[in-house]
Design an enzyme around this catalytic site. Structure first.
Site, PDB file in Angstrom:
ATOM      1  N   LYS A  92      -5.924  -6.414   0.633  1.00 49.93           N
ATOM      2  CA  LYS A  92      -5.020  -6.046   0.821  1.00 49.93           C
ATOM      3  C   LYS A  92      -5.509  -5.009   2.473  1.00 49.93           C
ATOM      4  O   LYS A  92      -4.645  -5.202   3.467  1.00 49.93           O
ATOM      5  CB  LYS A  92      -4.541  -5.466   0.179  1.00 49.93           C
ATOM      6  CG  LYS A  92      -3.833  -6.650  -1.357  1.00 49.93           C
ATOM      7  CD  LYS A  92      -2.494  -5.793  -1.821  1.00 49.93           C
ATOM      8  CE  LYS A  92      -3.060  -4.630  -2.551  1.00 49.93           C
ATOM      9  NZ  LYS A  92      -4.061  -4.653  -3.493  1.00 49.93           N
ATOM     10  N   THR A  93      -5.886  -4.082   1.568  1.00 50.58           N
ATOM     11  CA  THR A  93      -6.009  -2.353   3.337  1.00 50.58           C
ATOM     12  C   THR A  93      -6.704  -3.607   4.451  1.00 50.58           C
ATOM     13  O   THR A  93      -6.633  -2.736   5.206  1.00 50.58           O
ATOM     14  CB  THR A  93      -6.262  -1.545   2.462  1.00 50.58           C
ATOM     15  OG1 THR A  93      -5.254  -1.222   1.323  1.00 50.58           O
ATOM     16  CG2 THR A  93      -6.365  -0.627   2.733  1.00 50.58           C
TER      17      THR A  93
ATOM     18  N   ARG B 217     -11.972   6.690  -2.136  1.00 51.95           N
ATOM     19  CA  ARG B 217     -11.493   5.956  -1.331  1.00 51.95           C
ATOM     20  C   ARG B 217     -10.781   7.070   0.061  1.00 51.95           C
ATOM     21  O   ARG B 217     -10.978   8.220  -0.075  1.00 51.95           O
ATOM     22  CB  ARG B 217      -9.587   6.453  -1.919  1.00 51.95           C
ATOM     23  CG  ARG B 217      -9.972   5.368  -3.361  1.00 51.95           C
ATOM     24  CD  ARG B 217      -8.769   4.175  -2.752  1.00 51.95           C
ATOM     25  NE  ARG B 217      -8.850   3.041  -3.679  1.00 51.95           N
ATOM     26  CZ  ARG B 217      -8.289   2.145  -4.073  1.00 51.95           C
ATOM     27  NH1 ARG B 217      -7.189   1.874  -2.465  1.00 51.95           N
ATOM     28  NH2 ARG B 217      -8.098   1.483  -5.100  1.00 51.95           N
TER      29      ARG B 217
ATOM     30  N   ASP C  94       0.118  -2.037   0.604  1.00 55.32           N
ATOM     31  CA  ASP C  94       0.031  -1.678  -0.250  1.00 55.32           C
ATOM     32  C   ASP C  94       1.303  -2.046  -1.138  1.00 55.32           C
ATOM     33  O   ASP C  94       1.299  -2.509  -2.798  1.00 55.32           O
ATOM     34  CB  ASP C  94      -0.177  -0.423  -0.939  1.00 55.32           C
ATOM     35  CG  ASP C  94      -0.969  -0.982  -1.785  1.00 55.32           C
ATOM     36  OD1 ASP C  94      -1.511  -1.603  -2.787  1.00 55.32           O
ATOM     37  OD2 ASP C  94      -0.934   0.369  -3.213  1.00 55.32           O
TER      38      ASP C  94
ATOM     39  N   ARG D  21      -7.138   4.745 -11.973  1.00 56.07           N
ATOM     40  CA  ARG D  21      -6.329   5.325 -12.836  1.00 56.07           C
ATOM     41  C   ARG D  21      -6.497   4.993 -13.874  1.00 56.07           C
ATOM     42  O   ARG D  21      -7.630   4.525 -14.364  1.00 56.07           O
ATOM     43  CB  ARG D  21      -4.907   3.965 -11.974  1.00 56.07           C
ATOM     44  CG  ARG D  21      -4.001   4.073 -10.134  1.00 56.07           C
ATOM     45  CD  ARG D  21      -3.274   3.258 -10.831  1.00 56.07           C
ATOM     46  NE  ARG D  21      -4.130   2.467 -10.589  1.00 56.07           N
ATOM     47  CZ  ARG D  21      -3.671   0.945 -11.419  1.00 56.07           C
ATOM     48  NH1 ARG D  21      -3.317   1.044 -12.405  1.00 56.07           N
ATOM     49  NH2 ARG D  21      -3.876  -0.598 -11.248  1.00 56.07           N
TER      50      ARG D  21
ATOM     51  N   HIS E 282       3.441  -5.658  -5.466  1.00 55.30           N
ATOM     52  CA  HIS E 282       2.253  -5.020  -4.997  1.00 55.30           C
ATOM     53  C   HIS E 282       1.803  -5.759  -3.429  1.00 55.30           C
ATOM     54  O   HIS E 282       0.707  -6.989  -3.912  1.00 55.30           O
ATOM     55  CB  HIS E 282       1.891  -5.220  -5.828  1.00 55.30           C
ATOM     56  CG  HIS E 282       0.566  -4.459  -5.556  1.00 55.30           C
ATOM     57  ND1 HIS E 282      -0.567  -5.036  -6.322  1.00 55.30           N
ATOM     58  CD2 HIS E 282      -0.129  -3.302  -4.904  1.00 55.30           C
ATOM     59  CE1 HIS E 282      -1.801  -4.119  -6.324  1.00 55.30           C
ATOM     60  NE2 HIS E 282      -1.379  -3.058  -5.495  1.00 55.30           N
TER      61      HIS E 282
ATOM     62  N   SER F  28      -6.539  -5.394  -6.796  1.00 50.23           N
ATOM     63  CA  SER F  28      -7.124  -4.092  -7.329  1.00 50.23           C
ATOM     64  C   SER F  28      -8.253  -5.129  -6.680  1.00 50.23           C
ATOM     65  O   SER F  28      -9.340  -5.854  -7.039  1.00 50.23           O
ATOM     66  CB  SER F  28      -7.923  -3.147  -7.263  1.00 50.23           C
ATOM     67  OG  SER F  28      -8.024  -2.232  -7.122  1.00 50.23           O
TER      68      SER F  28
ATOM     69  N   LYS G  43       1.279   5.624  -7.418  1.00 46.00           N
ATOM     70  CA  LYS G  43       1.989   4.190  -8.270  1.00 46.00           C
ATOM     71  C   LYS G  43       3.398   4.758  -9.246  1.00 46.00           C
ATOM     72  O   LYS G  43       3.226   3.594  -9.376  1.00 46.00           O
ATOM     73  CB  LYS G  43       0.273   3.465  -9.046  1.00 46.00           C
ATOM     74  CG  LYS G  43      -0.739   2.627  -8.503  1.00 46.00           C
ATOM     75  CD  LYS G  43       0.462   1.593  -7.431  1.00 46.00           C
ATOM     76  CE  LYS G  43      -0.399   0.365  -6.699  1.00 46.00           C
ATOM     77  NZ  LYS G  43      -1.703   0.946  -5.485  1.00 46.00           N
TER      78      LYS G  43
HETATM   79  P1  ATP Z   1      -5.890  -2.151  -4.718  1.00 47.35           P
HETATM   80  O1  ATP Z   1      -5.082  -2.230  -4.321  1.00 47.35           O
HETATM   81  O2  ATP Z   1      -7.138  -1.354  -5.069  1.00 47.35           O
HETATM   82  O3  ATP Z   1      -6.277  -1.514  -2.849  1.00 47.35           O
HETATM   83  P2  ATP Z   1      -6.975  -3.467  -1.907  1.00 47.35           P
HETATM   84  O4  ATP Z   1      -6.475  -5.442  -1.994  1.00 47.35           O
HETATM   85  O5  ATP Z   1      -6.227  -3.138  -0.352  1.00 47.35           O
HETATM   86  O6  ATP Z   1      -7.241  -2.722  -2.531  1.00 47.35           O
HETATM   87  P3  ATP Z   1      -9.354  -3.813  -0.085  1.00 47.35           P
HETATM   88  O7  ATP Z   1      -8.945  -1.350   0.166  1.00 47.35           O
HETATM   89  O8  ATP Z   1      -8.911  -3.930   1.156  1.00 47.35           O
HETATM   90  O9  ATP Z   1      -8.172  -3.616  -1.487  1.00 47.35           O
HETATM   91  O10 ATP Z   1     -10.908  -4.183  -0.379  1.00 47.35           O
HETATM   92  C1  ATP Z   1     -11.785  -5.303  -0.265  1.00 47.35           C
HETATM   93  C2  ATP Z   1     -12.693  -5.008  -0.741  1.00 47.35           C
HETATM   94  O11 ATP Z   1     -13.511  -6.021   0.041  1.00 47.35           O
HETATM   95  C3  ATP Z   1     -13.306  -3.891   1.314  1.00 47.35           C
HETATM   96  O12 ATP Z   1     -14.275  -2.654   0.528  1.00 47.35           O
HETATM   97  C4  ATP Z   1     -14.474  -4.638   1.614  1.00 47.35           C
HETATM   98  O13 ATP Z   1     -15.059  -4.716   2.708  1.00 47.35           O
HETATM   99  C5  ATP Z   1     -14.696  -5.753   0.740  1.00 47.35           C
HETATM  100  N1  ATP Z   1     -14.752  -7.349   1.130  1.00 47.35           N
HETATM  101  C6  ATP Z   1     -15.585  -7.585   1.056  1.00 47.35           C
HETATM  102  N2  ATP Z   1     -15.561  -9.029   2.144  1.00 47.35           N
HETATM  103  C7  ATP Z   1     -14.355  -9.308   1.906  1.00 47.35           C
HETATM  104  C8  ATP Z   1     -13.322 -11.186   2.438  1.00 47.35           C
HETATM  105  N3  ATP Z   1     -14.256 -12.079   2.459  1.00 47.35           N
HETATM  106  N4  ATP Z   1     -12.099 -10.472   2.481  1.00 47.35           N
HETATM  107  C9  ATP Z   1     -11.896  -9.053   2.053  1.00 47.35           C
HETATM  108  N5  ATP Z   1     -12.402  -7.992   1.813  1.00 47.35           N
HETATM  109  C10 ATP Z   1     -14.132  -7.980   1.930  1.00 47.35           C
HETATM  110 MN    MN Z   2      -5.192  -1.086  -0.900  1.00 44.22          MN
END
Ligand code: ATP
Ligand code: MN
Length: 531
Positions: free
Chosen positions: A239-240, A319, A254, A54, A216, A235, A197
């Site tokens: 979360k995901t 992604r 999200d 973004r 969020h 980010s 977004k």
């Molecule tokens: P966005 O808002 O950008 O979508 P997000 O909060 O959904 O971000 P994720 O896509 O879940 O974030 O990314 C977390 C990343 O960190 C993933 O690539 C995951 O494999 C990695 N990771 C490594 N260790 C951990 C952990 N202990 N807990 C969560 N994620 C982890």
């Molecule tokens: Mn996410």
């Protein structure tokens, strides 16, 4: 061809492809976009060009009499006047009118029928159409036939630049929102995530007006009780990843809203980070990246179209977008009961925050307003050190009202529904970045399981001397020594120093909220012990 046209918007292109499904959009993408290919898993691989993330600095919001007292003006919401917006809108339409074919996606935002919004996307790239077909809630054929006029429209002319001589433009990228007309214009970026977004930003304006909290966060539900659990986080905090959980029903990864009768997902798809993805560590997400999914900016093997998820030569922010029903235990419709638990995820690259702590309601408000995470930022070549990021409500870039508006709604709802709040560090353990290592995903998953099973409700805790919250010191499936970060550092003095340092960063950041935060919330922040 149907008699459908977009002439009321000044779009005069005759060939308008509306409501194409994945198969047709694949065919169009392969035909029209030289770089698009089909991965061996069946997902469509597409490229967003120069922008692979973004562009928050290029977002603009129309300042007009009707909403100007509502908006939190500043670096997140930079004002432009209506004329400037109209110039950019005209530029987007002019570009779209040069195309032979235009794609139109109509879908819904918000799974609760009462709060459902009709969104129309008008774009020139099949990839963008497939992305929004995936990320919006897909209407049934009846709903499409009766769609009528949309509530809001996104004009995506991202392949064409903004004119830098237009008032208020600081680059060739401009993402402009008009709250009054519910229109969004995209120029100079083809990163598809801007569209999703954008929808979220509109929600963040309209939901709080109706007493609904837009958030969020990801959400899952207990299959027996239907009580939900929310995971907030910036980010990359998880979360995901953590919401794809076979023990729970997936509500969304999200964007959610909390209303009087429970929660609902805003979206119809998920958007996962694909960096280093493996079928072993993230099986649910891995299998979802199949036919119907879009994979962005990944590198693949020429002969086989097998994706190399470890290759970040295009971007670290690779992604995958997939329809939510590609996750086996997704709950359709994506609605659930009030949250029993709220989890603030933080990726603390300083390695200071404990894996899991319990927050009082004042501490919860303090951490919600702070919205802390730490990224590993590259500085000089070879030197990489953590940098703290504070983003209010764990979603600063998407807020429209002042953070206090969302914080007040959260406080009220949390109290009413007796929600437990936890702070979970998915970042570093055993030292900060460079010394320690990232928390094992299996450890974090065990913690989340223990929160959901109720095992942590009466677990032993220790009060953190700097941050004041209750650190959980016993958790099923997690080695006890990991739970108290000070014990994982080889040098305890280094830990104390880093903890005080992080506490000071929290305090510096919180200063800007001192005038609005209630006394007990201000008190709930860290207080570094004197050296
Ligand atoms: P966005 O808002 O950008 O979508 P997000 O909060 O959904 O971000 P994720 O896509 O879940 O974030 O990314 C977390 C990343 O960190 C993933 O690539 C995951 O494999 C990695 N990771 C490594 N260790 C951990 C952990 N202990 N807990 C969560 N994620 C982890
Ligand atoms: Mn996410």
């Amino acid at each position: 061809m149907s008699d459908f046209d977009l002439e009321s918007y000044g779009i005069t292109v005759k060939d308008i492809r509306r409501h194409l499904g994945a198969a047709k959009l694949y065919a169009a993408a392969i035909r029209e976009e030289p770089d698009c290919v089909i991965a061996d898993s069946g997902a469509l691989i597409a490229y967003s060009g120069i922008k692979t993330g973004r562009s928050p600095d290029d977002k603009r919001v129309v300042k007009s009499p009707a909403s100007q007292n509502d908006v939190w003006w500043g670096p997140v919401n930079v004002p432009i006047d209506l004329t400037t917006f109209q110039i950019n809108l005209e530029r987007a339409k002019d570009y779209l009118n040069t195309r032979n074919t235009i794609y139109c996606v109509d879908g819904f935002a918000g799974w609760d029928p009462k709060y459902r919004t009709k969104v129309r996307v008008i774009c020139s790239r099949p990839y963008h159409a497939l992305f929004m077909h995936t990320m919006l809630i897909r209407p049934t054929s009846d709903e499409l036939a009766n769609f009528g006029e949309p509530d809001g429209v996104i004009f995506n002319a991202g392949a064409f630049p903004a004119n830098r001589l237009t008032a208020g433009m600081t680059s060739k990228t401009s993402i402009d929102l008009c709250l009054e007309t519910k229109e969004m214009v995209i120029l100079g970026t083809e990163y598809a995530g801007e569209m999703k977004k954008g929808v979220f930003t509109f929600m963040n304006y309209f939901a709080p007006e109706r007493g609904i909290l837009s958030m969020h966060c990801s959400a899952t539900a207990d299959p027996e009780t239907d009580r939900s659990s929310l995971m907030f986080g910036l980010s990359g905090t998880g979360k995901t990843t953590l919401s794809a959980d076979p023990k729970r029903l997936l509500i969304g990864d999200d964007e959610h809203c909390w209303m009087d009768t429970g929660i609902f997902n805003i979206e119809g798809g998920c958007y996962a980070k694909a960096i280093d993805l493996t079928p072993e560590s993230e099986p649910d997400i891995f299998q979802a990246l199949r036919f119907g999914a879009v994979l962005e900016n990944v590198v693949y093997e020429e002969g086989t179209h097998r994706v190399d998820f470890g290759d970040t030569s295009i971007t670290q922010n690779t992604r995958g977008a997939y329809p939510i029903e590609f996750i086996r235990n997704a709950k359709i419709p994506c609605v659930a009961g009030h949250p029993s638990d709220i989890i603030f995820l933080t990726c603390d690259a300083f390695g200071v925050l404990p894996p899991v702590s319990r927050l009082s309601s004042a501490q919860a408000m303090y951490h919600f307003i702070s919205g802390y995470t730490a990224k590993v930022a590259g500085t000089e070549v070879g030197v990489r050190e953590p940098r703290a990021t504070f983003s209010p409500c764990f979603g600063g870039p998407f807020l429209v009202w002042h953070p206090a508006k969302y914080a007040d709604l959260l406080a009220d709802k949390m109290q009413r529904h007796r929600t437990n709040v936890w702070l979970v560090n998915t970042g570093w353990s055993g030292g900060s970045y460079g010394v320690g290592s990232r928390m094992k995903l299996s450890v974090t998953r065990s913690i989340i399981d223990a929160i959901h099973s109720g095992a942590l409700a009466h677990a032993p805790v220790q009060r953190d001397p700097v941050f004041g919250f209750e650190v959980v010191s016993e958790c099923p499936g997690v080695p006890a020594e990991v739970l108290l970060p000070r014990n994982t550092w080889t040098n305890r003095q280094d830990y104390d120093y880093s903890a005080r340092n992080l506490a000071a960063l929290f305090q510096d950041n919180f200063r800007k909220y001192e005038s609005i935060a209630r006394a007990e919330v201000k008190e709930a922040g860290p207080r570094p012990a004197p050296r």
